[in-house]
Motif scaffolding. Structure first.
Motif, PDB file in Angstrom:
ATOM      1  N   THR A   5      49.767  78.720  44.241  1.00 57.14           N
ATOM      2  CA  THR A   5      48.450  77.944  44.205  1.00 57.14           C
ATOM      3  C   THR A   5      48.608  77.089  45.659  1.00 57.14           C
ATOM      4  OG1 THR A   5      48.873  77.754  42.097  1.00 57.14           O
ATOM      5  CG2 THR A   5      47.288  76.347  43.109  1.00 57.14           C
ATOM      6  N   THR A   7      47.438  74.663  48.239  1.00 60.74           N
ATOM      7  CA  THR A   7      46.707  73.465  48.474  1.00 60.74           C
ATOM      8  C   THR A   7      47.167  72.943  49.738  1.00 60.74           C
ATOM      9  OG1 THR A   7      48.278  72.072  47.523  1.00 60.74           O
ATOM     10  CG2 THR A   7      46.314  72.752  45.984  1.00 60.74           C
ATOM     11  N   ASP A  40      43.210  68.032  50.161  1.00 58.21           N
ATOM     12  CA  ASP A  40      43.823  67.986  48.721  1.00 58.21           C
ATOM     13  C   ASP A  40      44.684  66.731  48.369  1.00 58.21           C
ATOM     14  OD1 ASP A  40      46.568  68.868  47.162  1.00 58.21           O
ATOM     15  OD2 ASP A  40      44.866  69.085  46.038  1.00 58.21           O
ATOM     16  N   SER A  41      45.177  66.513  49.412  1.00 55.79           N
ATOM     17  CA  SER A  41      46.256  65.361  49.186  1.00 55.79           C
ATOM     18  C   SER A  41      46.652  64.431  50.583  1.00 55.79           C
ATOM     19  CB  SER A  41      47.561  65.689  48.356  1.00 55.79           C
ATOM     20  OG  SER A  41      48.279  66.901  49.292  1.00 55.79           O
ATOM     21  N   LYS A 300      52.098  74.222  48.606  1.00 53.13           N
ATOM     22  CA  LYS A 300      51.544  72.935  49.053  1.00 53.13           C
ATOM     23  C   LYS A 300      51.931  72.771  50.663  1.00 53.13           C
ATOM     24  CE  LYS A 300      51.537  70.647  44.683  1.00 53.13           C
ATOM     25  NZ  LYS A 300      50.049  70.728  44.320  1.00 53.13           N
ATOM     26  N   LYS A 325      42.918  79.442  53.029  1.00 45.71           N
ATOM     27  CA  LYS A 325      42.292  79.564  51.557  1.00 45.71           C
ATOM     28  C   LYS A 325      41.877  81.183  51.549  1.00 45.71           C
ATOM     29  CE  LYS A 325      41.316  74.766  50.601  1.00 45.71           C
ATOM     30  NZ  LYS A 325      40.080  73.897  50.305  1.00 45.71           N
TER      31      LYS A 325
END
Length: 327
Positions: A5, A7, A40-41, A300, A325
Motif C-alpha cells: 500500500t 503512501t 499522507d503523513s 510508506k 502513485k
C-alpha cells in the motif's frame, strides 16, 4: 507476497544544528502546508538530548505533533523514531491515547530502543537494558490501551548501576482509549533483535537511510520473524525514511547533498544506513530510484528533503508523488 500500500510522507525539521534553533510555531505551519500539498503523513524526530560538539537543539516530538494535530484534519502524524525506553510507559500511554483522540485517530508511532547513551545516563536509565525496557514498555502501553483493568508487576534491575525500574499496577483503569481500535507502532532498528520485534510485537518496520537492496535484505528477515510467530506477513507494514534532493542532474546536486548529510546526520557504524541511500537528480532520476524501493517492498516512503527547502517539498508533491502513485 506482501500486500503493498503506497503512501508518501514528509519529515519535519524539529531539530537543527547549533547555533540555530528550531521554531515550534513554524513546525505547526509546516504541518498545515504539507497537508495542503497532499502528503499522507508528517514525521518528526525524537531525542531529549542530542550531541555535544556539534549539538542539535530539538523540539519535543510529541509537543510538535500535538500542535500539528490541532491545526490539521487529514494528515497522519508519526515519530521517526520515538526513543521508547526514555519514557514512562504509563504516562506515555496516556499522552498518546489523548493525542489520538485529539487527532481523531491520525497517530502512527515509530519507536525504537535508542542509541545515544548520554540520554540514558542523564535520565538515570540503564543503557544496557534498553531492549528489555522497550519490550516491557510496549506491553504495558498495549495493555492499558486495550484492557478495561490492568493488573501486573513489572520490574527490570541493572546490577551494574543499581537502577531498578518497577511498575506496580493494581486494577489500573485508563480511559479514554485511543480513537483507533489499534494504534499502529512501527519498530525502528537494524539489529536482528529489533527486526524480530518489528515482525512480532510491533506492527511493522521503520528504517532510516537504507538503499533498496539493503532494505529488502532486512525486510525479508522481518517477514520471516512474523511468519515464524504465526503472524500474517501481509499485516506487517514497512516504512523507509529517505533523503532526497531534486535538481538538474545527479551530478549537479551530489556535492551539496553529501555536504548536508555529512554535517547534520548520523550513520550508525554497524548498520546498513548510508549516505548512498540519497535520492538525487532530475524528477525522472528520482522516480526511477524510488521505484526500486517500492519494488523492494517499501509501503510508506517518508521523504527527508534537502535542508527542508519548500521548493523541494513542492516539487516532490507535484511532480514525483503522482508518478509514484501511478506505478
Amino acid at each position: 507476497m506482501t500486500l503493498i500500500t503506497k503512501t508518501f510522507g514528509i519529515a519535519a525539521r524539529n531539530f537543527v544544528a547549533y547555533p540555530n534553533m528550531p521554531d515550534a510555531r513554524k513546525l505547526v505551519e509546516y504541518g498545515v502546508r504539507v497537508e495542503e500539498l497532499g502528503y499522507d503523513s508528517v514525521w518528526v524526530w525524537d531525542h531529549m538530548l542530542l550531541g555535544v560538539d556539534p549539538n542539535f537543539p530539538i523540539i519535543d516530538s510529541l509537543t510538535a505533533l500535538t500542535g500539528i494535530a490541532a491545526r490539521t484534519t487529514k494528515i497522519r502524524m508519526g515519530t521517526g523514531i520515538l526513543v521508547l525506553p526514555l519514557r514512562n510507559p504509563v504516562a506515555l500511554a496516556k499522552q498518546l491515547s489523548s493525542m489520538d483522540q485529539l487527532s481523531n485517530g491520525r497517530m502512527v508511532m515509530g519507536m525504537a530502543a535508542g542509541w545515544y547513551k548520554r540520554e540514558f545516563d542523564a535520565m538515570s536509565l540503564p543503557f544496557s537494558k534498553r531492549g528489555k525496557i522497550m519490550d516491557q514498555n510496549l506491553e504495558i502501553m498495549r495493555r492499558l490501551w486495550t484492557e478495561d483493568r490492568v493488573t501486573g508487576k513489572y520490574s527490570i534491575a541493572d546490577p551494574e548501576t543499581g537502577v531498578q525500574l518497577e511498575y506496580n499496577m493494581s486494577k489500573a483503569v485508563m480511559y479514554p482509549k485511543p480513537a483507533q481500535s489499534h494504534l499502529p507502532i512501527l519498530i525502528g532498528g537494524y539489529a536482528d533483535a529489533a527486526l524480530k520485534r518489528a515482525g512480532t510485537t510491533g506492527d511493522g518496520w521503520l528504517t532510516y537511510f537504507y538503499r533498496a537492496e539493503d532494505f529488502k535484505k532486512s525486510w525479508d528477515k522481518v517477514l520471516g520473524f512474523a511468519k515464524e510467530a504465526g503472524k500474517d506477513p501481509n499485516s506487517v507494514m514497512s516504512a523507509s525514511q529517505l533523503p532526497i534532493m531534486v535538481g538538474a542532474s545527479k551530478e549537479a546536486v551530489r556535492e551539496d547533498m553529501m555536504d548536508w548529510l555529512n554535517k547534520e546526520w548520523d550513520f550508525p557504524e554497524h548498520s546498513d544506513c548510508t549516505r548512498e541511500s540519497a535520492i538525487m537528480g532530475s524528477v525522472d532520476d528520482c522516480v526511477e530510484q524510488l521505484k526500486a524501493h517500492i519494488d523492494a517492498g517499501v509501503q510508506k516512503i517518508i521523504f527527508v528533503p534537502y535542508k527542508y527547502e519548500m521548493k523541494q517539498i513542492e516539487t516532490i508533491a507535484r511532480e514525483i508523488i503522482p508518478r509514484l502513485k501511478a506505478l
